[in-house]
Design a protein around this motif. Structure first.
Motif, PDB file in Angstrom:
ATOM      1  N   LEU A  17     -75.245  72.519   6.169  1.00 59.42           N
ATOM      2  CA  LEU A  17     -76.316  73.297   6.795  1.00 59.42           C
ATOM      3  C   LEU A  17     -77.599  72.469   6.900  1.00 59.42           C
ATOM      4  CD1 LEU A  17     -75.785  76.751   5.046  1.00 59.42           C
ATOM      5  CD2 LEU A  17     -75.640  76.322   7.510  1.00 59.42           C
ATOM      6  N   TYR A  18     -77.917  71.788   5.815  1.00 56.77           N
ATOM      7  CA  TYR A  18     -79.118  70.941   5.799  1.00 56.77           C
ATOM      8  C   TYR A  18     -79.022  69.857   6.870  1.00 56.77           C
ATOM      9  CZ  TYR A  18     -82.121  67.126   4.132  1.00 56.77           C
ATOM     10  OH  TYR A  18     -83.034  66.105   4.052  1.00 56.77           O
ATOM     11  N   PHE A  19     -77.876  69.204   6.946  1.00 52.97           N
ATOM     12  CA  PHE A  19     -77.646  68.122   7.905  1.00 52.97           C
ATOM     13  C   PHE A  19     -77.820  68.619   9.342  1.00 52.97           C
ATOM     14  CE2 PHE A  19     -75.023  65.464  10.607  1.00 52.97           C
ATOM     15  CZ  PHE A  19     -75.259  64.180  10.137  1.00 52.97           C
ATOM     16  N   THR A  20     -77.231  69.768   9.655  1.00 56.56           N
ATOM     17  CA  THR A  20     -77.280  70.305  11.015  1.00 56.56           C
ATOM     18  C   THR A  20     -78.708  70.692  11.411  1.00 56.56           C
ATOM     19  OG1 THR A  20     -75.035  71.169  10.758  1.00 56.56           O
ATOM     20  CG2 THR A  20     -76.351  72.044  12.577  1.00 56.56           C
ATOM     21  N   GLY A  21     -79.373  71.445  10.543  1.00 53.58           N
ATOM     22  CA  GLY A  21     -80.731  71.893  10.856  1.00 53.58           C
ATOM     23  C   GLY A  21     -81.703  70.745  10.994  1.00 53.58           C
ATOM     24  N   GLN A  22     -81.625  69.799  10.071  1.00 47.58           N
ATOM     25  CA  GLN A  22     -82.537  68.659  10.114  1.00 47.58           C
ATOM     26  C   GLN A  22     -82.276  67.781  11.331  1.00 47.58           C
ATOM     27  OE1 GLN A  22     -85.142  67.555   8.233  1.00 47.58           O
ATOM     28  NE2 GLN A  22     -85.147  69.436   7.024  1.00 47.58           N
ATOM     29  N   CYS A  23     -81.016  67.640  11.709  1.00 44.99           N
ATOM     30  CA  CYS A  23     -80.686  66.800  12.866  1.00 44.99           C
ATOM     31  C   CYS A  23     -81.382  67.316  14.129  1.00 44.99           C
ATOM     32  CB  CYS A  23     -79.172  66.767  13.068  1.00 44.99           C
ATOM     33  SG  CYS A  23     -78.630  65.526  14.257  1.00 44.99           S
ATOM     34  N   LYS A  79     -88.339  76.108  -2.392  1.00 43.96           N
ATOM     35  CA  LYS A  79     -89.450  76.871  -1.820  1.00 43.96           C
ATOM     36  C   LYS A  79     -90.519  75.936  -1.255  1.00 43.96           C
ATOM     37  CE  LYS A  79     -88.969  81.049  -4.651  1.00 43.96           C
ATOM     38  NZ  LYS A  79     -89.620  81.913  -5.678  1.00 43.96           N
ATOM     39  N   ILE A  80     -90.751  74.833  -1.923  1.00 46.91           N
ATOM     40  CA  ILE A  80     -91.721  73.853  -1.414  1.00 46.91           C
ATOM     41  C   ILE A  80     -91.255  73.318  -0.065  1.00 46.91           C
ATOM     42  CG2 ILE A  80     -92.804  71.602  -1.819  1.00 46.91           C
ATOM     43  CD1 ILE A  80     -92.513  72.150  -4.831  1.00 46.91           C
ATOM     44  N   LEU A  81     -89.959  73.006   0.028  1.00 49.30           N
ATOM     45  CA  LEU A  81     -89.409  72.489   1.281  1.00 49.30           C
ATOM     46  C   LEU A  81     -89.533  73.518   2.398  1.00 49.30           C
ATOM     47  CD1 LEU A  81     -87.829  70.400   2.930  1.00 49.30           C
ATOM     48  CD2 LEU A  81     -85.713  71.382   2.015  1.00 49.30           C
ATOM     49  N   PHE A  82     -89.168  74.755   2.118  1.00 49.38           N
ATOM     50  CA  PHE A  82     -89.210  75.798   3.143  1.00 49.38           C
ATOM     51  C   PHE A  82     -90.635  76.004   3.644  1.00 49.38           C
ATOM     52  CE2 PHE A  82     -89.318  80.082   4.864  1.00 49.38           C
ATOM     53  CZ  PHE A  82     -88.129  80.169   5.572  1.00 49.38           C
ATOM     54  N   ARG A  83     -91.586  76.094   2.738  1.00 51.25           N
ATOM     55  CA  ARG A  83     -92.977  76.327   3.128  1.00 51.25           C
ATOM     56  C   ARG A  83     -93.537  75.131   3.901  1.00 51.25           C
ATOM     57  NH1 ARG A  83     -94.431  78.674  -2.881  1.00 51.25           N
ATOM     58  NH2 ARG A  83     -93.546  80.778  -2.568  1.00 51.25           N
ATOM     59  N   SER A  84     -93.147  73.943   3.516  1.00 47.96           N
ATOM     60  CA  SER A  84     -93.642  72.760   4.230  1.00 47.96           C
ATOM     61  C   SER A  84     -93.075  72.700   5.648  1.00 47.96           C
ATOM     62  CB  SER A  84     -93.297  71.480   3.465  1.00 47.96           C
ATOM     63  OG  SER A  84     -91.898  71.275   3.404  1.00 47.96           O
ATOM     64  N   ASP A 123     -93.406  67.721   1.715  1.00 46.92           N
ATOM     65  CA  ASP A 123     -92.112  67.950   2.360  1.00 46.92           C
ATOM     66  C   ASP A 123     -91.118  66.843   2.036  1.00 46.92           C
ATOM     67  OD1 ASP A 123     -90.451  69.280   4.657  1.00 46.92           O
ATOM     68  OD2 ASP A 123     -90.524  67.154   5.158  1.00 46.92           O
ATOM     69  N   THR A 124     -91.517  65.592   2.200  1.00 48.77           N
ATOM     70  CA  THR A 124     -90.601  64.478   1.996  1.00 48.77           C
ATOM     71  C   THR A 124     -90.185  64.364   0.539  1.00 48.77           C
ATOM     72  OG1 THR A 124     -91.679  63.298   3.818  1.00 48.77           O
ATOM     73  CG2 THR A 124     -90.244  62.015   2.374  1.00 48.77           C
ATOM     74  N   THR A 125     -91.132  64.542  -0.370  1.00 45.96           N
ATOM     75  CA  THR A 125     -90.808  64.447  -1.792  1.00 45.96           C
ATOM     76  C   THR A 125     -89.808  65.515  -2.205  1.00 45.96           C
ATOM     77  OG1 THR A 125     -93.012  63.557  -2.257  1.00 45.96           O
ATOM     78  CG2 THR A 125     -91.775  64.425  -4.119  1.00 45.96           C
ATOM     79  N   ARG A 127     -87.788  67.209  -0.221  1.00 45.99           N
ATOM     80  CA  ARG A 127     -86.533  67.036   0.531  1.00 45.99           C
ATOM     81  C   ARG A 127     -85.661  65.935  -0.089  1.00 45.99           C
ATOM     82  NH1 ARG A 127     -86.730  64.406   5.335  1.00 45.99           N
ATOM     83  NH2 ARG A 127     -88.917  65.050   5.554  1.00 45.99           N
ATOM     84  N   GLN A 128     -86.288  64.804  -0.429  1.00 41.28           N
ATOM     85  CA  GLN A 128     -85.528  63.709  -1.037  1.00 41.28           C
ATOM     86  C   GLN A 128     -84.984  64.117  -2.404  1.00 41.28           C
ATOM     87  OE1 GLN A 128     -84.696  60.825   0.209  1.00 41.28           O
ATOM     88  NE2 GLN A 128     -85.955  60.660   2.038  1.00 41.28           N
ATOM     89  N   SER A 129     -85.760  64.886  -3.151  1.00 39.66           N
ATOM     90  CA  SER A 129     -85.326  65.313  -4.483  1.00 39.66           C
ATOM     91  C   SER A 129     -84.216  66.349  -4.411  1.00 39.66           C
ATOM     92  CB  SER A 129     -86.511  65.901  -5.260  1.00 39.66           C
ATOM     93  OG  SER A 129     -87.551  64.960  -5.387  1.00 39.66           O
ATOM     94  N   LEU A 130     -84.155  67.112  -3.318  1.00 39.92           N
ATOM     95  CA  LEU A 130     -83.180  68.201  -3.192  1.00 39.92           C
ATOM     96  C   LEU A 130     -81.809  67.741  -2.730  1.00 39.92           C
ATOM     97  CD1 LEU A 130     -85.086  71.284  -1.722  1.00 39.92           C
ATOM     98  CD2 LEU A 130     -83.582  71.279  -3.714  1.00 39.92           C
ATOM     99  N   VAL A 131     -81.708  66.561  -2.135  1.00 34.97           N
ATOM    100  CA  VAL A 131     -80.413  66.114  -1.614  1.00 34.97           C
ATOM    101  C   VAL A 131     -79.350  66.164  -2.701  1.00 34.97           C
ATOM    102  CG1 VAL A 131     -79.143  64.129  -0.700  1.00 34.97           C
ATOM    103  CG2 VAL A 131     -81.370  64.713   0.247  1.00 34.97           C
TER     104      VAL A 131
END
Length: 403
Positions: A17-23, A79-84, A123-125, A127-131
Motif C-alpha cells: 500500500l505504501y509503495f503504490t500510494g507513494q509512487c 501519525k507524523i507521516l499522515f499529518r505531514s 515527513d522524510t524522517t 517515512r524512513q523510520s517507518l519502512v
C-alpha cells in the motif's frame, strides 16, 4: 535475477500500500520540482535565485531533521507521516492556486518553498523510520529500501516527462494542480494500512537531550558516522549540479522546457536501472565498497557532463550520474538501517536526512552563488572534481579500520 526476488517486499500488505500510494504521489512531486525550477528561471533568469529557491526548500532539513528524529522516537511515527502528507498537499494546493490565478509573486513562492522544507524535515524522517515497520521479516529490509528507491526514481522518470508536456502545453499551474491531486492516493493508502498501535518509548529527558544522544551514538560508531558524512559532502559538492540544469538547458544547449525535462528523465532512468540492481542484491554485499564506487561514478559523470558540448553525450553522462547517485543513497540508507539499534533508529535517521536533504540547500546556495560569478560549466566542473577527491579520501579512511 528472479523477479520474485526483486519484488519480494511487496508481499507485505502495508508495504505494498505504501509503495503504490507513494509512487503516484512522487510523480506529482517531481513534476512540481521541475515546474518550480523552470518557472523561477523563466521569470528571473538568475542562477542565484535558482540556488536560493533550492536553499529555502531544503534548509529546514539541516536544522530540524535531528530534532524531528528525536521527536519521532517519542511519538507515533505513522501519525507524523499522515499529518505531514496532509500539510504537503495543502502547500501544493496553495502553490497551484496562486499560479493559476496569475499571481507570479516571487516572495510567495519562496515562502511556500520554505514551508515545504519544514514539512519535509518531519515527513522524510518519519517515512524512513517507518519502512522497517512495513516489513514483517527484517531480512527483506534491504530489498524494501531498494524498492523504495526504485519507486522514487520511477517517479523521477515519469514526473519530468509528464511535466515537460504539461509545461509546454498549459504552463506551470497545471503541474502544481496535478501534484495536489496525487496526494489523494497516498492518503488513501495510509488509511488502508493495518498497523499495530504504536507504543512510543517513555523518556524523562527532553527532546533536545534525545538529539544529543543521537550525536553521541554516531560519535561512537565510526562507520555509520563516516557514510553519513560522505553523503553530506557529496550533497554539498556534487548533487547541486541539478540546480543549474535550467541554465544548461537554455543557455548551453539553447533548449526549452522540454530540453530541461530530458535532464530529469535521464537522471531518473539511470537511477532506476541501478535501483533495480540494488533491489536484486543478496544480503552480505560490501556496502562500503558500493558507496565508494557509486560516489566516484557520480562525481566523474557530473564532471564529464559539465565538459560535454554535445546534448546527447550530456544526457548520457546525466543518466550515468543518476545511477551513481542512486547507488550511493541506497547503499548508505541500507547500511544505516541495518547497523543502527532500533531504539536509536529515528534519531540516527534524523542525521541521515540532514545529510541527505539538509546539506543540499547549502550546496545549492554555494553553487548558485559561484555560478553567478564563474558560470554554470566552470562551477560544476570544479565542484565535481572536489567531490571525487573527497570520495577517494573516504575510501582511504574506511580501509583504515573497522568498528
Amino acid at each position: 535475477m528472479e523477479s520474485a526476488g526483486i519484488f519480494r517486499s511487496l508481499k507485505y500488505r502495508n508495504f505494498r500500500l505504501y509503495f503504490t500510494g507513494q509512487c503516484i504521489s512522487l510523480i506529482g512531486t517531481w513534476m512540481q520540482r521541475l515546474a518550480v525550477s523552470w518557472m523561477v528561471w523563466r521569470i528571473t533568469e538568475s542562477a542565484f535565485i535558482l540556488g536560493l529557491v533550492g536553499f529555502l526548500g531544503l534548509i529546514p532539513s539541516l536544522v530540524l531533521s535531528p530534532y524531528a528524529g528525536a521527536y519521532a522516537d517519542r511519538h507515533d511515527r505513522f501519525k507524523i507521516l499522515f499529518r505531514s502528507q496532509v500539510a504537503s498537499m495543502l502547500q501544493s494546493g496553495a502553490l497551484a492556486l496562486i499560479i493559476l490565478l496569475g499571481w507570479y509573486n516571487m516572495p510567495a513562492i519562496l515562502v511556500l518553498s520554505f514551508a515545504q522544507g519544514i514539512i519535509n524535515a518531519f515527513d522524510t524522517t518519519s517515512r524512513q523510520s517507518l519502512v522497517v515497520a512495513f516489513i514483517d521479516d527484517k531480512k527483506d529490509l534491504p530489498n524494501a529500501i531498494a524498492l523504495n528507491s526504485t519507486m522514487v526514481n520511477l517517479a523521477r522518470i515519469l514526473g519530468p516527462a509528464v511535466a515537460g508536456v504539461i509545461l509546454s502545453a498549459w504552463g506551470e499551474g497545471i503541474c502544481f494542480l496535478v501534484d495536489f491531486l496525487t496526494f489523494i492516493a497516498v492518503l488513501i493508502s495510509l488509511m488502508l494500512m493495518r498497523l499495530p498501535a504504536a507504543v512510543p518509548q517513555k523518556h524523562t529527558a527532553s527532546i533536545w537531550e534525545g538529539f544529543r544522544e543521537g550525536y553521541r551514538y554516531l560519535r561512537n560508531h565510526r562507520d555509520i558516522r563516516s557514510v553519513i558524512l560522505m553523503l553530506a559532502i557529496i550533497n554539498i559538492l556534487v548533487t547541486p549540479y541539478s540546480t543549474l540544469a535550467p541554465v544548461f538547458a537554455s543557455h548551453v544547449y539553447n533548449g526549452n522546457a522540454t530540453t530541461f525535462s530530458w535532464f530529469g528523465t535521464c537522471t531518473g532512468f539511470g537511477a532506476l536501472c541501478v535501483a533495480v540492481y540494488m533491489a536484486a542484491l543478496k544480503p552480505g554485499r560490501d556496502l562500503l565498497k558500493i558507496i565508494v564506487i557509486a560516489g566516484l561514478t557520480f562525481a566523474v559523470s557530473v564532471c564529464c557532463f559539465s565538459l560535454s558540448r554535445s546534448l546527447p553525450l550530456a544526457l548520457f553522462f546525466v543518466a550515468l550520474a543518476g545511477g551513481g547517485m542512486m547507488a550511493q543513497i541506497a547503499a548508505t540508507n541500507t547500511y544505516v538501517q541495518t547497523h543502527v539499534e532500533d531504539r536509536m533508529r529515528s534519531r540516527v535517521i534524523g542525521y541521515y536526512v540532514m545529510a541527505f536533504q539538509g546539506m543540499l540547500p547549502v550546496g545549492n546556495l554555494i553553487t548558485g552563488t559561484i555560478a553567478h560569478q564563474l558560470g554554470a560549466k566552470h562551477t560544476v566542473t570544479i565542484q565535481s572534481i572536489a567531490g571525487a577527491v573527497c570520495v577517494a579520501l573516504f575510501a582511504w579512511y574506511t580501509r583504515g579500520g573497522k568498528e
